[in-house]
Design a protein around this motif. Structure first.
Motif, short mmCIF file in Angstrom:
data_model
loop_
_atom_site.label_atom_id
_atom_site.label_comp_id
_atom_site.label_asym_id
_atom_site.label_seq_id
_atom_site.Cartn_x
_atom_site.Cartn_y
_atom_site.Cartn_z
N TYR A 63 3.66 -9.59 -7.50
CA TYR A 63 3.50 -9.72 -8.94
C TYR A 63 2.02 -9.66 -9.36
N GLU A 64 1.15 -10.01 -8.46
CA GLU A 64 -0.27 -9.80 -8.74
C GLU A 64 -0.59 -8.31 -8.74
N ALA A 65 0.07 -7.55 -7.85
CA ALA A 65 -0.12 -6.10 -7.82
C ALA A 65 0.38 -5.46 -9.11
N ALA A 66 1.38 -6.11 -9.74
CA ALA A 66 1.89 -5.59 -11.01
C ALA A 66 0.88 -5.80 -12.14
N GLY A 67 0.06 -6.83 -12.01
CA GLY A 67 -0.91 -7.14 -13.06
C GLY A 67 -0.83 -8.56 -13.57
N ALA A 92 0.92 -16.82 -14.41
CA ALA A 92 1.86 -15.79 -14.83
C ALA A 92 2.56 -15.17 -13.62
N ALA A 93 1.83 -15.01 -12.51
CA ALA A 93 2.44 -14.48 -11.29
C ALA A 93 3.49 -15.46 -10.76
N ASP A 94 3.17 -16.76 -10.83
CA ASP A 94 4.13 -17.79 -10.42
C ASP A 94 5.39 -17.73 -11.28
N GLN A 95 5.21 -17.57 -12.58
CA GLN A 95 6.35 -17.53 -13.49
C GLN A 95 7.22 -16.31 -13.24
N ALA A 96 6.61 -15.17 -13.01
CA ALA A 96 7.36 -13.95 -12.74
C ALA A 96 8.16 -14.09 -11.45
N ALA A 97 7.50 -14.58 -10.41
CA ALA A 97 8.17 -14.78 -9.12
C ALA A 97 9.31 -15.79 -9.25
N GLY A 98 9.05 -16.87 -9.99
CA GLY A 98 10.06 -17.92 -10.18
C GLY A 98 11.26 -17.43 -10.96
N ALA A 99 11.03 -16.58 -11.95
CA ALA A 99 12.14 -16.05 -12.75
C ALA A 99 13.07 -15.21 -11.89
N ALA A 137 0.83 -1.21 0.00
CA ALA A 137 0.00 0.00 0.00
C ALA A 137 0.86 1.25 0.00
N ALA A 138 2.16 1.07 0.27
CA ALA A 138 3.05 2.23 0.38
C ALA A 138 4.04 2.35 -0.78
N VAL A 139 4.32 1.24 -1.47
CA VAL A 139 5.29 1.28 -2.57
C VAL A 139 4.72 0.57 -3.79
N ASP A 140 5.25 0.88 -4.96
CA ASP A 140 4.79 0.23 -6.18
C ASP A 140 5.39 -1.17 -6.28
N TRP A 141 4.85 -1.98 -7.18
CA TRP A 141 5.26 -3.38 -7.28
C TRP A 141 6.73 -3.53 -7.59
N ARG A 142 7.27 -2.67 -8.44
CA ARG A 142 8.67 -2.83 -8.84
C ARG A 142 9.62 -2.50 -7.69
N HIS A 200 3.74 -13.34 -0.03
CA HIS A 200 3.91 -11.90 -0.28
C HIS A 200 4.54 -11.67 -1.66
N THR A 201 5.44 -12.57 -2.06
CA THR A 201 6.05 -12.45 -3.38
C THR A 201 4.97 -12.53 -4.47
#
Length: 225
Positions: free
Chosen positions: A121-125, A130-137, A71-76, A116-117
């Motif tokens: 990535y869900e907050a990113a969209g 796809a969220a699993d893949q992003a987190a795994g990468a 809620a305080a910082v962006d996903w990146r 939380h991870t």
């Protein structure tokens, strides 16, 4: 029932200390019992075996990773902070990198981190798989970068147990590497730029981790709708 003179928390704390100093190969119930000033058999009242102890130690150090407030910082920003903290944990506890190849880690701290991870990535969209893949990468990238420090720590201990000087061994190895690289100017330039033999053995150029992480997150951002 567990013996009241020894607690699981004491055992896990001491196991992390022993692992940090001596690595996976240095952890055994006898050495742990000596550090705790207790019989090795007393440890078995609280943990089933060495694998169970390593899993508990792993979950203990996983708790060192901070979880940014989405809620305080962006996903990146959150993804970068968590990757930086994970990398710091891997380099601070190099045995954990080794253990990931031979142990299945689980526990409340790791579950909290993993959940939380995914939220990042869900907050990113990213959604679902796809969220699993992003987190795994990102996790795989961090783990790969920490492998050098883990290998250096393990090899240093091995050389010391053999009664040899690690710096001398690294220097001799890098001399042989330089001879092999004589016909390859780019590689030779890289070797000559290293400050120490140990650095040349395993470390990447400065800021390589930050550069690669930024490039990876750029790629993930480009995949968003």
């Amino acid at each position: 029932m567990p013996r009241p003179t020894l607690t699981r928390d004491q055992i896990v704390t001491t196991a992390v200390e022993l692992l940090d100093e001596d690595g996976l190969e240095g952890l055994n119930m006898r050495a742990l019992g000596q550090r705790l000033n207790s019989a090795a058999t007393a440890v078995y009242w609280h943990v089933k075996n060495k694998d169970d102890l390593v899993a508990l130690a792993g979950d203990r150090v996983w708790a060192e990773i901070r979880l940014p407030d989405l809620a305080a910082v962006d996903w990146r920003t959150a993804a970068t902070a968590m990757a930086d903290d994970l990398y710091a944990v891997f380099t601070r506890h190099p045995w954990l990198v080794q253990a990931l190849a031979t142990h299945l880690f689980h526990g409340e701290a790791k579950a909290r981190h993993d959940d939380h991870t995914l939220a990042v990535y869900e907050a990113a969209g990213f959604t679902g798989g796809a969220a699993d893949q992003a987190a795994g990468a990102v996790f795989t990238y961090v783990l790969g970068n920490a492998a050098g420090a883990s290998a250096t720590a393990a090899l240093t201990r091995k050389i010391q147990r053999e009664g040899r000087d690690p710096e001398e061994v690294f220097a001799a190895t890098m001399k042989e590497a330089a001879e092999a690289a004589a016909g390859f100017p780019r590689l030779m330039s890289r070797i000559e730029a290293m400050d120490t033999a140990a650095a040349a053995y395993a470390e990447a150029p400065d800021d390589t981790f930050a550069f690669g992480l930024s490039a990876l997150l750029d790629g993930l951002a480009a995949r968003l709708p």
